[in-house]
Design a protein around this motif. Structure first.
Motif, mmCIF file in Angstrom:
data_model
loop_
_atom_site.group_PDB
_atom_site.id
_atom_site.type_symbol
_atom_site.label_atom_id
_atom_site.label_comp_id
_atom_site.label_asym_id
_atom_site.label_seq_id
_atom_site.Cartn_x
_atom_site.Cartn_y
_atom_site.Cartn_z
ATOM 1 N N TYR A 13 -9.678 3.771 -11.565
ATOM 2 C CA TYR A 13 -8.821 4.825 -11.015
ATOM 3 C C TYR A 13 -8.377 4.475 -9.597
ATOM 4 O O TYR A 13 -7.208 4.648 -9.234
ATOM 5 C CB TYR A 13 -9.556 6.174 -11.031
ATOM 6 C CG TYR A 13 -10.052 6.519 -12.403
ATOM 7 C CD1 TYR A 13 -9.158 6.909 -13.401
ATOM 8 C CD2 TYR A 13 -11.394 6.404 -12.730
ATOM 9 C CE1 TYR A 13 -9.601 7.205 -14.683
ATOM 10 C CE2 TYR A 13 -11.854 6.699 -14.007
ATOM 11 C CZ TYR A 13 -10.942 7.091 -14.981
ATOM 12 O OH TYR A 13 -11.385 7.382 -16.241
ATOM 13 N N ILE A 14 -9.308 3.954 -8.807
ATOM 14 C CA ILE A 14 -8.959 3.564 -7.443
ATOM 15 C C ILE A 14 -8.028 2.354 -7.473
ATOM 16 O O ILE A 14 -7.086 2.262 -6.683
ATOM 17 C CB ILE A 14 -10.219 3.286 -6.603
ATOM 18 C CG1 ILE A 14 -11.040 4.578 -6.458
ATOM 19 C CG2 ILE A 14 -9.855 2.729 -5.232
ATOM 20 C CD1 ILE A 14 -12.388 4.392 -5.789
ATOM 21 N N LEU A 15 -8.264 1.432 -8.389
ATOM 22 C CA LEU A 15 -7.388 0.263 -8.519
ATOM 23 C C LEU A 15 -5.949 0.697 -8.800
ATOM 24 O O LEU A 15 -5.020 0.260 -8.111
ATOM 25 C CB LEU A 15 -7.875 -0.663 -9.634
ATOM 26 C CG LEU A 15 -6.929 -1.820 -9.982
ATOM 27 C CD1 LEU A 15 -6.804 -2.785 -8.815
ATOM 28 C CD2 LEU A 15 -7.390 -2.529 -11.225
ATOM 29 N N GLN A 16 -5.770 1.556 -9.791
ATOM 30 C CA GLN A 16 -4.412 1.991 -10.145
ATOM 31 C C GLN A 16 -3.755 2.743 -8.992
ATOM 32 O O GLN A 16 -2.572 2.534 -8.698
ATOM 33 C CB GLN A 16 -4.440 2.860 -11.402
ATOM 34 C CG GLN A 16 -4.917 2.122 -12.630
ATOM 35 C CD GLN A 16 -4.080 0.908 -12.952
ATOM 36 O OE1 GLN A 16 -2.863 0.930 -12.878
ATOM 37 N NE2 GLN A 16 -4.738 -0.181 -13.301
ATOM 38 N N ALA A 17 -4.502 3.625 -8.334
ATOM 39 C CA ALA A 17 -3.941 4.383 -7.209
ATOM 40 C C ALA A 17 -3.531 3.444 -6.077
ATOM 41 O O ALA A 17 -2.481 3.621 -5.453
ATOM 42 C CB ALA A 17 -4.960 5.405 -6.711
ATOM 43 N N THR A 18 -4.342 2.432 -5.828
ATOM 44 C CA THR A 18 -4.054 1.495 -4.746
ATOM 45 C C THR A 18 -2.849 0.617 -5.073
ATOM 46 O O THR A 18 -1.994 0.381 -4.211
ATOM 47 C CB THR A 18 -5.293 0.624 -4.456
ATOM 48 O OG1 THR A 18 -6.384 1.493 -4.145
ATOM 49 C CG2 THR A 18 -5.055 -0.308 -3.308
ATOM 50 N N VAL A 19 -2.766 0.148 -6.315
ATOM 51 C CA VAL A 19 -1.609 -0.671 -6.718
ATOM 52 C C VAL A 19 -0.326 0.155 -6.597
ATOM 53 O O VAL A 19 0.686 -0.320 -6.069
ATOM 54 C CB VAL A 19 -1.794 -1.224 -8.147
ATOM 55 C CG1 VAL A 19 -0.499 -1.831 -8.674
ATOM 56 C CG2 VAL A 19 -2.910 -2.258 -8.176
ATOM 57 N N LEU A 20 -0.365 1.395 -7.050
ATOM 58 C CA LEU A 20 0.813 2.259 -6.931
ATOM 59 C C LEU A 20 1.154 2.528 -5.467
ATOM 60 O O LEU A 20 2.327 2.500 -5.077
ATOM 61 C CB LEU A 20 0.590 3.573 -7.673
ATOM 62 C CG LEU A 20 0.566 3.454 -9.192
ATOM 63 C CD1 LEU A 20 0.127 4.777 -9.820
ATOM 64 C CD2 LEU A 20 1.916 3.034 -9.730
ATOM 65 N N ALA A 21 0.135 2.788 -4.638
ATOM 66 C CA ALA A 21 0.373 3.047 -3.216
ATOM 67 C C ALA A 21 1.010 1.831 -2.551
ATOM 68 O O ALA A 21 1.948 1.970 -1.764
ATOM 69 C CB ALA A 21 -0.935 3.412 -2.518
ATOM 70 N N GLY A 26 5.763 -0.848 -0.360
ATOM 71 C CA GLY A 26 6.718 -1.944 -0.404
ATOM 72 C C GLY A 26 8.149 -1.463 -0.555
ATOM 73 O O GLY A 26 9.067 -1.973 0.090
ATOM 74 N N LEU A 27 8.342 -0.463 -1.409
ATOM 75 C CA LEU A 27 9.684 0.090 -1.597
ATOM 76 C C LEU A 27 10.173 0.791 -0.330
ATOM 77 O O LEU A 27 11.319 0.609 0.088
ATOM 78 C CB LEU A 27 9.697 1.069 -2.772
ATOM 79 C CG LEU A 27 9.515 0.437 -4.148
ATOM 80 C CD1 LEU A 27 9.323 1.518 -5.206
ATOM 81 C CD2 LEU A 27 10.684 -0.459 -4.498
ATOM 82 N N GLU A 28 9.303 1.604 0.266
ATOM 83 C CA GLU A 28 9.698 2.335 1.471
ATOM 84 C C GLU A 28 10.000 1.408 2.644
ATOM 85 O O GLU A 28 10.866 1.699 3.462
ATOM 86 C CB GLU A 28 8.600 3.322 1.877
ATOM 87 C CG GLU A 28 8.514 4.527 0.973
ATOM 88 C CD GLU A 28 7.432 5.497 1.409
ATOM 89 O OE1 GLU A 28 6.736 5.248 2.416
ATOM 90 O OE2 GLU A 28 7.281 6.523 0.724
ATOM 91 N N ASN A 29 9.284 0.312 2.727
ATOM 92 C CA ASN A 29 9.447 -0.613 3.843
ATOM 93 C C ASN A 29 10.339 -1.807 3.507
ATOM 94 O O ASN A 29 10.450 -2.733 4.309
ATOM 95 C CB ASN A 29 8.075 -1.091 4.322
ATOM 96 C CG ASN A 29 7.297 0.028 4.966
ATOM 97 O OD1 ASN A 29 7.562 0.392 6.100
ATOM 98 N ND2 ASN A 29 6.370 0.605 4.233
#
Length: 115
Positions: A13-21, A26-29
């Motif tokens: 769960y933390i892996l998926q949340a971190t990859v999405l974050a 990356g998109l925002e920046n």
């Protein structure tokens, strides 16, 4: 897309949340991946340590303590995952690290105790 950084001990769960974050960051920046991209035919496991083609790449932390320090300093993950989560996670993992460091390993017993 392939992600090889995780192993079987990861919290999925933390892996998926971190990859999405990280993706959202990356998109925002408007981050680019050109400096970190290799052709699919390149086997990263065959590139020797210190080779010039990977010298510009940042290294992952090699210890839990280094990883916790990196997480604590990461304002982007703190913003995406929430300060409450990051602080709780750091507290839990720091306590786990302290428990581990209090243990004397068989290697230490074998090599350092001469009584």
């Amino acid at each position: 897309f392939e992600l090889r950084l995780a192993d079987g001990a990861v919290n999925p769960y933390i892996l998926q949340a971190t990859v999405l974050a990280c993706g959202l960051w990356g998109l925002e920046n408007k981050a680019t991946v050109e400096n970190h991209f290799f052709e699919p035919t390149v086997n990263m496991y065959l590139i020797p340590e210190g080779a010039p083609e990977i010298a510009h790449l940042p290294r992952l932390p090699s210890t839990l303590q280094d990883a916790l320090r990196a997480l604590e300093a990461d304002a982007g993950l703190r913003a995406f995952l929430g300060a409450g989560f990051i602080d709780s996670f750091l507290k839990m993992k720091t306590e786990e690290l302290q428990d581990f460091l209090r243990c004397v390993s068989p290697w230490e017993l074998e090599r350092t105790l001469d009584c």
